[in-house]
Design an enzyme around this catalytic site. Structure first.
Site, short mmCIF file in Angstrom:
data_model
loop_
_atom_site.label_atom_id
_atom_site.label_comp_id
_atom_site.label_asym_id
_atom_site.label_seq_id
_atom_site.Cartn_x
_atom_site.Cartn_y
_atom_site.Cartn_z
CD GLN A 176 -2.98 -0.51 -0.17
OE1 GLN A 176 -3.16 0.67 -0.48
NE2 GLN A 176 -3.50 -1.50 -0.87
CB SER A 177 4.32 1.96 -1.06
OG SER A 177 5.09 3.11 -1.33
CG ASN A 178 0.35 6.57 0.52
OD1 ASN A 178 -0.71 6.28 -0.01
ND2 ASN A 178 0.52 6.53 1.83
CB VAL A 225 5.09 2.20 -4.88
CG1 VAL A 225 4.85 1.46 -6.19
CG2 VAL A 225 6.29 1.61 -4.14
#
Ligand SMILES: *Cc1c(COP(=O)(O)O)cnc(C)c1O
Length: 319
Positions: free
Chosen positions: A71-73, A75
């Site tokens: 869920q990386s913002n 990336v």
């Protein structure tokens, strides 16, 4: 420093008072809306990418390689930056990377949907690995970068969260967008460059920067300090921040990185139901729960700025 920067965000982002919460909490509470950068769904990583991508272009990169949680913002926003610049974006991800010595949190962590949907829209090439310590994830990213190089590609590697000295410098610049009359600024801290840039910029002023840890990493404050030192080197302005010049509160991490905390969920509801502003469970909700704690214990007097770093897509993450 060589001042390479490309424009991605709509800056400055708004700053405004939170009238209802100010009254309820009995503090003068304002918010910096980096959730509203207008770039790739918004969030604090857009500012860092304006500098990091300029560096990548200067080095004639064809492929950008990074890593993060699923869920990386970061990336997601890197994917947006690569899309507009016509570059490939390769990312190593785990559903829930964790601090090796602490082990993996037992609580469930919704990892699908949310940012993953947007990663796909932006054309990110995601490589999903089994959960493991952060060091394993960094290793997977290096392997992906090595493979691209073997295939003759020009690769630019970006550290987790865009937290290089250049990423931190972006937040030293962001500090120029706010008035100098705040007594306190509260910001989430994870990979550390947002906190480092703001702390560097306000060092020696009457504004105190409070970092709220969203990550149980023991060395987090060292990371922030090192990044602040990196800004000294980049700019040639030696502020020489020491550990004791930095404030990091670790009481609001909850069970671990990426896992919603009870206090965070309450803070998220309060912000939504008083101001109709959306906080994310991984970072901004925990930071706001920290702000509420500081306010209740009387540590915040005067004019306070909550730095909203974005992250709303993970509200829609599913198991
Ligand atoms: C990455 C991120 C943070 C943490 O910023 P760092 O510079 O990595 O410490 C905070 N909030 C959101 C929404 C983020 O995506």
């Amino acid at each position: 420093m060589d001042g390479g920067r490309i424009r991605l965000c709509q800056l400055p982002t708004p700053v405004h008072q939170l009238h209802r919460l100010s009254q309820e909490l009995d503090i003068d509470l304002w918010i910096k809306r980096d959730d509203l950068t207008g770039f790739a769904g918004g969030g604090n990583k857009g500012r860092k990418l304006e500098y990091l991508m300029a560096q990548a272009l200067k080095q004639n990169a064809e492929v950008i390689v990074t890593c993060g949680s699923r869920q990386s913002n970061f990336v997601r926003q890197l994917g947006g930056a690569c899309a507009v610049l016509g570059l490939r974006c390769v990312a190593a991800v785990m559903r829930l990377p964790y601090e090796g010595p602490l082990g993996k949190p037992a609580a469930p962590c919704p990892a699908e949907g949310g940012n993953v949907v947007l990663d796909d829209l932006f054309g990110v090439e995601l490589y999903l690995y089994d959960d493991g310590p952060w060091e394993d994830l960094f290793g997977h990213a290096s392997d992906l970068a090595a493979r691209e190089r073997e295939n003759g590609r020009s690769v630019f590697e970006v550290p987790i969260g865009g937290s290089s000295p250049l990423g931190a410098f972006a937040f030293a610049e962001a500090a120029c967008e706010v008035e100098t009359d705040f007594d306190a600024i509260v910001v989430p801290t994870s990979s550390g460059s947002t906190h480092a840039g703001l702390a560097w910029a306000f060092h020696g002023t009457s504004t105190k920067v409070f970092g709220i840890a969203c990550d149980p990493e023991q060395d987090l404050l060292d990371d922030v300090c090192r990044l602040a030192g990196g800004i000294d080197e980049l700019t040639g302005t030696k502020k020489g921040l020491l550990l004791q010049d930095l404030s990091l509160n670790r009481e609001y991490v909850g069970e671990g990185y990426g896992v919603a905390s009870r206090a965070g969920i309450e803070a998220q509801r309060l912000m939504a139901r008083r101001e109709a502003i959306l906080l994310d469970p991984v970072y901004s909700a925990k930071a706001f729960s920290g702000l509420l704690g500081l306010a209740r214990s009387g540590e915040l007097g005067g004019k306070t700025l909550f730095w909203h770093t974005g992250g709303f897509p993970s509200l829609f993450a599913t198991p």
